[in-house]
Design a protein around this motif. Structure first.
Motif, PDB file in Angstrom:
ATOM      1  N   ASN A 127     -92.350  32.770 -77.482  1.00 61.47           N
ATOM      2  CA  ASN A 127     -91.924  33.034 -76.138  1.00 61.47           C
ATOM      3  C   ASN A 127     -90.290  32.292 -76.015  1.00 61.47           C
ATOM      4  OD1 ASN A 127     -93.495  34.643 -75.271  1.00 61.47           O
ATOM      5  ND2 ASN A 127     -94.895  33.215 -74.381  1.00 61.47           N
ATOM      6  N   LEU A 128     -90.400  30.888 -76.630  1.00 58.32           N
ATOM      7  CA  LEU A 128     -89.220  30.320 -76.667  1.00 58.32           C
ATOM      8  C   LEU A 128     -88.215  30.739 -77.570  1.00 58.32           C
ATOM      9  CD1 LEU A 128     -90.868  26.672 -76.978  1.00 58.32           C
ATOM     10  CD2 LEU A 128     -89.233  27.247 -75.419  1.00 58.32           C
ATOM     11  N   GLU A 129     -88.508  31.171 -78.692  1.00 63.59           N
ATOM     12  CA  GLU A 129     -87.828  31.934 -79.594  1.00 63.59           C
ATOM     13  C   GLU A 129     -87.187  33.235 -78.859  1.00 63.59           C
ATOM     14  OE1 GLU A 129     -89.691  32.500 -83.315  1.00 63.59           O
ATOM     15  OE2 GLU A 129     -89.838  30.364 -83.300  1.00 63.59           O
ATOM     16  N   GLU A 130     -87.888  34.118 -78.128  1.00 59.66           N
ATOM     17  CA  GLU A 130     -87.483  35.159 -77.509  1.00 59.66           C
ATOM     18  C   GLU A 130     -86.180  34.748 -76.306  1.00 59.66           C
ATOM     19  OE1 GLU A 130     -90.515  37.602 -75.648  1.00 59.66           O
ATOM     20  OE2 GLU A 130     -89.131  38.884 -74.773  1.00 59.66           O
ATOM     21  N   ALA A 131     -86.593  33.726 -75.753  1.00 59.57           N
ATOM     22  CA  ALA A 131     -85.514  33.277 -74.504  1.00 59.57           C
ATOM     23  C   ALA A 131     -84.138  32.461 -75.232  1.00 59.57           C
ATOM     24  CB  ALA A 131     -86.202  32.429 -73.627  1.00 59.57           C
ATOM     25  N   GLY A 132     -84.276  32.255 -76.383  1.00 57.48           N
ATOM     26  CA  GLY A 132     -83.080  31.446 -77.128  1.00 57.48           C
ATOM     27  C   GLY A 132     -83.371  30.087 -76.734  1.00 57.48           C
ATOM     28  N   LEU A 133     -84.388  29.608 -76.713  1.00 58.94           N
ATOM     29  CA  LEU A 133     -84.525  28.006 -76.360  1.00 58.94           C
ATOM     30  C   LEU A 133     -85.479  27.123 -77.384  1.00 58.94           C
ATOM     31  CD1 LEU A 133     -85.434  28.678 -72.439  1.00 58.94           C
ATOM     32  CD2 LEU A 133     -83.322  27.774 -73.443  1.00 58.94           C
ATOM     33  N   ALA A 134     -85.714  27.926 -78.546  1.00 57.19           N
ATOM     34  CA  ALA A 134     -86.601  27.052 -79.312  1.00 57.19           C
ATOM     35  C   ALA A 134     -85.976  25.819 -79.901  1.00 57.19           C
ATOM     36  CB  ALA A 134     -86.859  28.071 -80.772  1.00 57.19           C
ATOM     37  N   SER A 135     -84.603  25.535 -79.942  1.00 51.70           N
ATOM     38  CA  SER A 135     -84.222  24.406 -80.531  1.00 51.70           C
ATOM     39  C   SER A 135     -84.376  23.412 -79.375  1.00 51.70           C
ATOM     40  CB  SER A 135     -82.714  24.655 -81.234  1.00 51.70           C
ATOM     41  OG  SER A 135     -81.804  25.226 -80.039  1.00 51.70           O
ATOM     42  N   PHE A 136     -84.541  23.821 -78.359  1.00 48.41           N
ATOM     43  CA  PHE A 136     -84.749  22.543 -77.110  1.00 48.41           C
ATOM     44  C   PHE A 136     -86.058  22.441 -76.853  1.00 48.41           C
ATOM     45  CE2 PHE A 136     -80.931  24.859 -76.751  1.00 48.41           C
ATOM     46  CZ  PHE A 136     -79.756  23.888 -76.735  1.00 48.41           C
ATOM     47  N   ALA A 137     -87.204  22.797 -77.881  1.00 43.11           N
ATOM     48  CA  ALA A 137     -88.524  22.283 -77.560  1.00 43.11           C
ATOM     49  C   ALA A 137     -89.005  21.945 -78.789  1.00 43.11           C
ATOM     50  CB  ALA A 137     -89.152  23.402 -76.889  1.00 43.11           C
ATOM     51  N   GLU A 138     -90.309  21.192 -78.714  1.00 44.47           N
ATOM     52  CA  GLU A 138     -90.957  20.917 -80.144  1.00 44.47           C
ATOM     53  C   GLU A 138     -92.247  20.895 -79.385  1.00 44.47           C
ATOM     54  OE1 GLU A 138     -90.072  16.805 -81.325  1.00 44.47           O
ATOM     55  OE2 GLU A 138     -92.189  16.558 -81.952  1.00 44.47           O
ATOM     56  N   ILE A 139     -93.236  21.774 -79.864  1.00 50.45           N
ATOM     57  CA  ILE A 139     -94.634  21.827 -79.298  1.00 50.45           C
ATOM     58  C   ILE A 139     -95.547  21.281 -80.381  1.00 50.45           C
ATOM     59  CG2 ILE A 139     -96.535  23.304 -78.560  1.00 50.45           C
ATOM     60  CD1 ILE A 139     -94.252  25.300 -77.768  1.00 50.45           C
ATOM     61  N   ARG A 140     -96.224  20.003 -79.869  1.00 50.88           N
ATOM     62  CA  ARG A 140     -97.213  19.447 -80.622  1.00 50.88           C
ATOM     63  C   ARG A 140     -98.469  19.828 -80.793  1.00 50.88           C
ATOM     64  NH1 ARG A 140     -94.604  13.238 -80.111  1.00 50.88           N
ATOM     65  NH2 ARG A 140     -92.476  13.716 -80.727  1.00 50.88           N
ATOM     66  N   VAL A 141     -98.940  20.240 -81.617  1.00 49.66           N
ATOM     67  CA  VAL A 141    -100.341  20.878 -81.571  1.00 49.66           C
ATOM     68  C   VAL A 141    -101.479  19.948 -81.915  1.00 49.66           C
ATOM     69  CG1 VAL A 141    -101.789  22.969 -82.285  1.00 49.66           C
ATOM     70  CG2 VAL A 141     -99.326  23.038 -82.434  1.00 49.66           C
ATOM     71  N   GLY A 142    -102.450  19.841 -80.843  1.00 49.38           N
ATOM     72  CA  GLY A 142    -103.548  18.889 -81.103  1.00 49.38           C
ATOM     73  C   GLY A 142    -103.747  18.360 -79.646  1.00 49.38           C
ATOM     74  N   ASP A 143    -104.592  17.356 -79.489  1.00 45.85           N
ATOM     75  CA  ASP A 143    -104.860  16.622 -78.429  1.00 45.85           C
ATOM     76  C   ASP A 143    -103.783  15.573 -77.862  1.00 45.85           C
ATOM     77  OD1 ASP A 143    -105.996  15.079 -76.412  1.00 45.85           O
ATOM     78  OD2 ASP A 143    -107.807  14.484 -77.510  1.00 45.85           O
ATOM     79  N   ALA A 144    -103.416  15.916 -76.756  1.00 36.66           N
ATOM     80  CA  ALA A 144    -102.168  15.161 -76.238  1.00 36.66           C
ATOM     81  C   ALA A 144    -102.398  13.676 -76.567  1.00 36.66           C
ATOM     82  CB  ALA A 144    -101.960  15.319 -74.749  1.00 36.66           C
ATOM     83  N   MET A 145    -103.601  13.245 -76.409  1.00 38.47           N
ATOM     84  CA  MET A 145    -103.896  11.860 -76.632  1.00 38.47           C
ATOM     85  C   MET A 145    -103.497  11.085 -77.823  1.00 38.47           C
ATOM     86  SD  MET A 145    -104.540  10.303 -73.522  1.00 38.47           S
ATOM     87  CE  MET A 145    -105.087   8.802 -74.278  1.00 38.47           C
ATOM     88  N   GLN A 146    -103.287  12.179 -78.854  1.00 37.00           N
ATOM     89  CA  GLN A 146    -102.947  11.888 -80.258  1.00 37.00           C
ATOM     90  C   GLN A 146    -101.430  12.199 -80.482  1.00 37.00           C
ATOM     91  OE1 GLN A 146    -104.860  10.049 -82.032  1.00 37.00           O
ATOM     92  NE2 GLN A 146    -106.653   9.957 -80.402  1.00 37.00           N
ATOM     93  N   THR A 147    -101.322  13.418 -79.938  1.00 32.84           N
ATOM     94  CA  THR A 147     -99.730  13.560 -80.135  1.00 32.84           C
ATOM     95  C   THR A 147     -98.617  13.383 -79.359  1.00 32.84           C
ATOM     96  OG1 THR A 147     -99.819  15.798 -78.825  1.00 32.84           O
ATOM     97  CG2 THR A 147    -100.496  16.130 -80.835  1.00 32.84           C
ATOM     98  N   LEU A 148     -98.987  12.597 -78.463  1.00 35.38           N
ATOM     99  CA  LEU A 148     -98.191  11.925 -77.652  1.00 35.38           C
ATOM    100  C   LEU A 148     -98.153  10.523 -77.680  1.00 35.38           C
ATOM    101  CD1 LEU A 148     -98.409  13.679 -74.102  1.00 35.38           C
ATOM    102  CD2 LEU A 148     -96.736  14.040 -76.020  1.00 35.38           C
ATOM    103  N   ARG A 149     -98.960  10.212 -78.906  1.00 31.01           N
ATOM    104  CA  ARG A 149     -98.977   8.482 -79.072  1.00 31.01           C
ATOM    105  C   ARG A 149     -97.578   7.933 -79.673  1.00 31.01           C
ATOM    106  NH1 ARG A 149    -103.077   5.453 -78.722  1.00 31.01           N
ATOM    107  NH2 ARG A 149    -104.677   7.042 -78.167  1.00 31.01           N
ATOM    108  N   ALA A 150     -96.586   8.632 -80.371  1.00 36.00           N
ATOM    109  CA  ALA A 150     -95.507   7.973 -80.998  1.00 36.00           C
ATOM    110  C   ALA A 150     -94.343   9.093 -80.748  1.00 36.00           C
ATOM    111  CB  ALA A 150     -95.783   7.917 -82.526  1.00 36.00           C
ATOM    112  N   ASP A 151     -93.240   8.709 -80.972  1.00 36.98           N
ATOM    113  CA  ASP A 151     -91.886   9.327 -81.169  1.00 36.98           C
ATOM    114  C   ASP A 151     -91.601  10.270 -79.855  1.00 36.98           C
ATOM    115  OD1 ASP A 151     -91.529   8.711 -83.889  1.00 36.98           O
ATOM    116  OD2 ASP A 151     -92.615  10.631 -84.387  1.00 36.98           O
ATOM    117  N   LEU A 152     -91.574   9.410 -78.752  1.00 37.33           N
ATOM    118  CA  LEU A 152     -91.234   9.999 -77.374  1.00 37.33           C
ATOM    119  C   LEU A 152     -89.758   9.779 -77.004  1.00 37.33           C
ATOM    120  CD1 LEU A 152     -94.286   9.463 -75.210  1.00 37.33           C
ATOM    121  CD2 LEU A 152     -93.964  11.553 -76.590  1.00 37.33           C
ATOM    122  N   GLY A 153     -89.025   8.565 -77.636  1.00 37.42           N
ATOM    123  CA  GLY A 153     -87.947   8.234 -77.115  1.00 37.42           C
ATOM    124  C   GLY A 153     -87.904   7.847 -75.559  1.00 37.42           C
TER     125      GLY A 153
END
Ligand SMILES: C[S@@+](CC[C@H](N)C(=O)[O-])C[C@H]1O[C@@H](n2cnc3c(N)ncnc32)[C@H](O)[C@@H]1O
Length: 231
Positions: A127-153
């Motif tokens: 859906n991001l690709e269809e909207a032309g927005l793919a380069s402005f999002a990164e979807i991390r797959v998995g449990d947010a308690m793990q995927t949001l642990r690092a590299d947030l800025g």
């Protein structure tokens, strides 16, 4: 005058994809309400209803924010000039598109989305690709308690829209990365009152560094601002 949430978006390509996705999400609502019917007595008794593993029961459901909430998040992110946005709960990417559009219209940056179910994440990416927005999002797959642990800025805005069971843990995980003045929007605190009781109590306790209130969208949306003098 009748409000049209899509009017806040300058890009017709994004508007067209969001119109389709919101239409599909709205058509699923009766089915979602039916799935919740057995939980109604517990909700009426003020008891929590979220259970571990609930994502699987809703694997084919959008459970998306409403259009007005999307426009509200878009405008808030524009006002904050947000460049880094964290989203707990991406599903098929409806909110992600609103937020990625804001980041792009602010001059660039990224939405860090999180989705437990790989098939939902794949659909969100398409859906991001269809909207032309793919380069402005990164979807991390998995449990947010793990995927949001690092590299947030340094995070300007957070949409807390996963299931209630993990909402407070995920907020606590992301809080050190929130800049002063950052906004956290949490959907459904009105509908799932008992499930969100600890969350709302915590975020409204000034000792935790937020000022917070419920905004009266249909489902009750908690709007919290990270205080400049937060610990
Ligand atoms: C309410 S929906 C999100 C809707 C989305 N924000 C939108 O507006 O389109 C919640 C999503 O969070 C996902 N989820 C639940 N628990 C999660 C977890 N621990 N980590 C990552 N995703 C999770 C579910 O699979 C579900 O797709």
């Amino acid at each position: 005058m009748k409000s049209n949430s899509f009017d806040v978006l300058p890009d017709e390509r994004v508007r067209a994809v969001l119109r389709r996705l919101h239409g599909e999400a709205d058509r699923q609502v009766p089915g979602v309400l039916l799935q919740f019917l057995p939980k109604l007595p517990r909700m009426l008794l003020g008891r929590p209803v979220d259970v571990p593993g609930a994502e699987v029961a809703f694997a084919d459901k959008y459970l998306a924010i409403e259009q007005a909430q999307g426009a509200f998040c878009y405008l808030t992110a524009r006002a904050l000039r947000a460049r880094t946005i964290v989203e707990f709960g991406t599903s098929f990417g409806v909110s992600t598109l609103w937020l990625a559009a804001a980041v792009r219209d602010n001059g660039g940056g990224r939405v860090i989305g999180t989705e437990l179910l790989p098939e939902k994440a794949r659909r969100a990416q398409a859906n991001l690709e269809e909207a032309g927005l793919a380069s402005f999002a990164e979807i991390r797959v998995g449990d947010a308690m793990q995927t949001l642990r690092a590299d947030l800025g340094e995070v300007d805005f957070m949409l807390n829209d996963g299931f209630p069971l993990r909402a407070l843990d995920v907020l606590k995980l992301v809080t050190p990365a929130l800049r002063p003045g950052a906004v956290v929007v949490t959907d459904n605190v009105g509908v799932f009152k008992a499930d969100y009781r600890d969350y709302v109590t915590w975020v409204r306790d000034p000792r935790n560094g937020f000022a917070s209130m419920t905004v009266p969208f249909r489902s009750g949306t908690e709007y919290s601002v990270r205080q400049p003098d937060a610990p």
